[in-house]
Design a protein around this motif. Structure first.
Motif, PDB file in Angstrom:
ATOM      1  N   PRO A 106      47.429  59.474  12.853  1.00 43.05           N
ATOM      2  CA  PRO A 106      47.817  60.850  12.951  1.00 43.05           C
ATOM      3  C   PRO A 106      47.707  61.357  11.530  1.00 43.05           C
ATOM      4  O   PRO A 106      47.948  60.499  10.635  1.00 43.05           O
ATOM      5  N   LEU A 107      47.592  62.692  11.231  1.00 45.43           N
ATOM      6  CA  LEU A 107      47.792  63.335  10.105  1.00 45.43           C
ATOM      7  C   LEU A 107      49.037  63.850   9.895  1.00 45.43           C
ATOM      8  O   LEU A 107      49.802  64.496  10.762  1.00 45.43           O
ATOM      9  N   HIS A 108      49.705  63.595   8.450  1.00 42.61           N
ATOM     10  CA  HIS A 108      51.158  63.986   8.221  1.00 42.61           C
ATOM     11  C   HIS A 108      50.890  65.008   7.293  1.00 42.61           C
ATOM     12  O   HIS A 108      51.964  65.957   7.358  1.00 42.61           O
ATOM     13  N   SER A 109      50.103  65.084   6.488  1.00 45.18           N
ATOM     14  CA  SER A 109      50.268  66.126   5.179  1.00 45.18           C
ATOM     15  C   SER A 109      48.831  66.195   4.506  1.00 45.18           C
ATOM     16  O   SER A 109      48.114  65.054   4.811  1.00 45.18           O
ATOM     17  N   ALA A 110      48.670  66.907   3.643  1.00 48.11           N
ATOM     18  CA  ALA A 110      47.488  67.015   2.826  1.00 48.11           C
ATOM     19  C   ALA A 110      47.496  66.090   2.020  1.00 48.11           C
ATOM     20  O   ALA A 110      46.258  65.452   1.427  1.00 48.11           O
ATOM     21  N   ALA A 111      48.737  65.178   1.538  1.00 47.76           N
ATOM     22  CA  ALA A 111      48.588  64.127   0.712  1.00 47.76           C
ATOM     23  C   ALA A 111      47.868  63.051   1.354  1.00 47.76           C
ATOM     24  O   ALA A 111      47.279  62.205   0.638  1.00 47.76           O
ATOM     25  N   VAL A 131      33.756  67.379   6.616  1.00 48.68           N
ATOM     26  CA  VAL A 131      34.665  67.869   7.729  1.00 48.68           C
ATOM     27  C   VAL A 131      35.274  66.769   8.365  1.00 48.68           C
ATOM     28  O   VAL A 131      34.530  65.728   8.911  1.00 48.68           O
ATOM     29  N   VAL A 132      36.655  66.773   8.691  1.00 53.54           N
ATOM     30  CA  VAL A 132      37.468  65.771   9.427  1.00 53.54           C
ATOM     31  C   VAL A 132      37.738  66.158  10.926  1.00 53.54           C
ATOM     32  O   VAL A 132      38.347  67.512  10.944  1.00 53.54           O
ATOM     33  N   LEU A 133      37.289  65.444  11.815  1.00 49.65           N
ATOM     34  CA  LEU A 133      37.490  65.832  13.056  1.00 49.65           C
ATOM     35  C   LEU A 133      38.865  65.189  13.602  1.00 49.65           C
ATOM     36  O   LEU A 133      39.101  64.034  13.403  1.00 49.65           O
ATOM     37  N   LEU A 134      39.596  66.014  14.366  1.00 52.44           N
ATOM     38  CA  LEU A 134      40.745  65.697  14.934  1.00 52.44           C
ATOM     39  C   LEU A 134      41.214  65.846  16.311  1.00 52.44           C
ATOM     40  O   LEU A 134      40.555  67.053  16.612  1.00 52.44           O
ATOM     41  N   ASN A 138      46.395  65.721  16.524  1.00 47.50           N
ATOM     42  CA  ASN A 138      46.095  65.526  15.364  1.00 47.50           C
ATOM     43  C   ASN A 138      45.716  64.163  14.606  1.00 47.50           C
ATOM     44  O   ASN A 138      46.218  63.593  13.527  1.00 47.50           O
ATOM     45  N   ARG A 139      45.162  63.352  15.460  1.00 46.51           N
ATOM     46  CA  ARG A 139      44.719  62.077  15.324  1.00 46.51           C
ATOM     47  C   ARG A 139      43.136  61.905  14.783  1.00 46.51           C
ATOM     48  O   ARG A 139      42.524  62.769  15.450  1.00 46.51           O
ATOM     49  N   LYS A 140      42.792  61.310  13.827  1.00 51.01           N
ATOM     50  CA  LYS A 140      41.435  61.452  13.246  1.00 51.01           C
ATOM     51  C   LYS A 140      40.551  60.863  14.148  1.00 51.01           C
ATOM     52  O   LYS A 140      40.689  59.756  14.791  1.00 51.01           O
ATOM     53  N   ILE A 141      39.298  61.709  14.592  1.00 53.19           N
ATOM     54  CA  ILE A 141      38.393  61.109  15.276  1.00 53.19           C
ATOM     55  C   ILE A 141      37.221  60.422  14.408  1.00 53.19           C
ATOM     56  O   ILE A 141      36.855  59.064  14.601  1.00 53.19           O
ATOM     57  N   ARG A 142      36.595  61.322  13.415  1.00 48.88           N
ATOM     58  CA  ARG A 142      35.902  60.772  12.338  1.00 48.88           C
ATOM     59  C   ARG A 142      35.561  61.533  11.185  1.00 48.88           C
ATOM     60  O   ARG A 142      36.105  62.911  11.395  1.00 48.88           O
ATOM     61  N   GLU A 168      31.846  66.171  19.377  1.00 49.08           N
ATOM     62  CA  GLU A 168      33.052  65.252  19.323  1.00 49.08           C
ATOM     63  C   GLU A 168      34.237  66.007  20.103  1.00 49.08           C
ATOM     64  O   GLU A 168      35.092  65.162  20.424  1.00 49.08           O
ATOM     65  N   SER A 169      34.041  67.287  20.526  1.00 46.93           N
ATOM     66  CA  SER A 169      35.199  67.675  21.533  1.00 46.93           C
ATOM     67  C   SER A 169      36.285  67.817  20.605  1.00 46.93           C
ATOM     68  O   SER A 169      37.408  67.596  20.970  1.00 46.93           O
ATOM     69  N   ALA A 170      36.413  67.950  19.099  1.00 45.55           N
ATOM     70  CA  ALA A 170      37.414  68.053  18.370  1.00 45.55           C
ATOM     71  C   ALA A 170      38.342  69.251  18.458  1.00 45.55           C
ATOM     72  O   ALA A 170      37.844  70.364  18.684  1.00 45.55           O
ATOM     73  N   ALA A 171      39.395  68.994  18.446  1.00 46.63           N
ATOM     74  CA  ALA A 171      40.625  70.293  18.615  1.00 46.63           C
ATOM     75  C   ALA A 171      40.915  70.899  17.561  1.00 46.63           C
ATOM     76  O   ALA A 171      41.229  72.171  17.470  1.00 46.63           O
ATOM     77  N   SER A 172      40.784  70.212  16.425  1.00 49.48           N
ATOM     78  CA  SER A 172      41.239  70.753  15.162  1.00 49.48           C
ATOM     79  C   SER A 172      40.234  70.136  14.224  1.00 49.48           C
ATOM     80  O   SER A 172      39.689  69.077  14.204  1.00 49.48           O
ATOM     81  N   VAL A 173      40.190  70.744  12.842  1.00 47.83           N
ATOM     82  CA  VAL A 173      39.408  70.262  11.761  1.00 47.83           C
ATOM     83  C   VAL A 173      40.164  70.519  10.421  1.00 47.83           C
ATOM     84  O   VAL A 173      41.047  71.284  10.333  1.00 47.83           O
ATOM     85  N   ILE A 174      39.858  69.422   9.488  1.00 45.08           N
ATOM     86  CA  ILE A 174      40.188  69.727   7.886  1.00 45.08           C
ATOM     87  C   ILE A 174      38.936  69.774   7.219  1.00 45.08           C
ATOM     88  O   ILE A 174      37.964  68.678   7.403  1.00 45.08           O
ATOM     89  N   PHE A 175      38.724  70.626   6.133  1.00 44.72           N
ATOM     90  CA  PHE A 175      37.706  70.573   5.451  1.00 44.72           C
ATOM     91  C   PHE A 175      37.985  69.824   3.919  1.00 44.72           C
ATOM     92  O   PHE A 175      39.322  70.084   3.747  1.00 44.72           O
TER      93      PHE A 175
END
Length: 228
Positions: A106-111, A131-134, A138-142, A168-175
């Motif tokens: 899971p992702l906890h923070s930008a850190a 791009v990080v796929l979640l 909020n768990r990392k896909i890849r 990947e049918s990701a629900a959310s992303v982080i750039f």
């Protein structure tokens, strides 16, 4: 000669500890962060003075980390207690940095994002955009590298960014991207690209959780700064 002032004599807004609590650790300089670790001064110098001297003598945080306790003890005013505080904090930072953000975690923070990408991007000579796929928890896909080179609208096109999201049918992303200059402060181009990608994500029903810019030993989070 002006009387010696401790940090407690400074205006509250200028004191490193109060500044950290009010604005976050990422807003502090390396000197201010070190001063908090050192806690107090001595020999007529404040903790800020000692921190500045350490950074100058050893060439930065990496140099302090690589220096032996004996070498650090050669700096006037830095005794065994302060050396132990420094070494303990630096070791904690290294252990955090060695903890990889694995698929399914899971992702906890930008850190978390920063520590995962820091080793590869923190000192890179070219710009990379990922791009990080979640998933919906909020768990990392890849993670997917979208571009390499100067960050421009032509290289970071929504089509290229969101293609893997759809696959990947990701629900959310982080750039994530880096600044080879070492300064993670976002440029006007960074802000514009982030805005456009966020707008596309909103239309597609994909949450953009953050855009993290990696610099030398620090980072900038659009989410932490309320810019998303």
């Amino acid at each position: 000669m002006a009387p010696y002032q401790t940090i407690k004599d400074w205006p509250e807004a200028d004191r490193p500890r109060e500044k950290l609590l009010a604005m976050g650790a990422q807003s502090l300089s390396e000197t201010e962060l070190l001063a908090i670790i050192l806690r107090n001064g001595n020999a007529g110098k404040s903790a800020i003075d000692h921190a500045r001297l350490l950074l100058q003598q050893f060439g930065g945080l990496r140099g302090i980390d690589e220096a032996t306790a004996s070498e650090i003890s050669g700096v006037k005013g830095i005794g065994p207690a302060k050396i132990a505080q420094l070494k303990a904090c630096l070791e904690i930072a290294k252990r955090i940095g060695s903890q990889k953000w694995e698929t399914g975690q899971p992702l906890h923070s930008a850190a978390d994002v920063y520590h995962h990408f820091r080793e590869n991007l923190g000192r890179a000579k070219r710009e990379f955009f990922y791009v990080v796929l979640l998933n919906n928890k909020n768990r990392k896909i890849r993670e997917v590298k979208v571009s390499e080179g100067s960050l421009t609208a032509s290289l970071v096109h929504p089509r290229e960014v969101y293609n893997p999201v759809i696959r990947e049918s990701a629900a959310s992303v982080i750039f994530v991207h880096n600044h080879p200059s070492g300064d993670p402060a976002p440029s006007a181009e960074d802000i514009d690209i982030t805005k456009r990608l966020k707008e596309v994500g909103d239309v597609m029903g994909v949450r953009v959780l953050d855009h993290v810019v990696i610099g030398h030993d620090r980072y900038f989070s659009f989410n932490d700064r309320g810019m998303l």
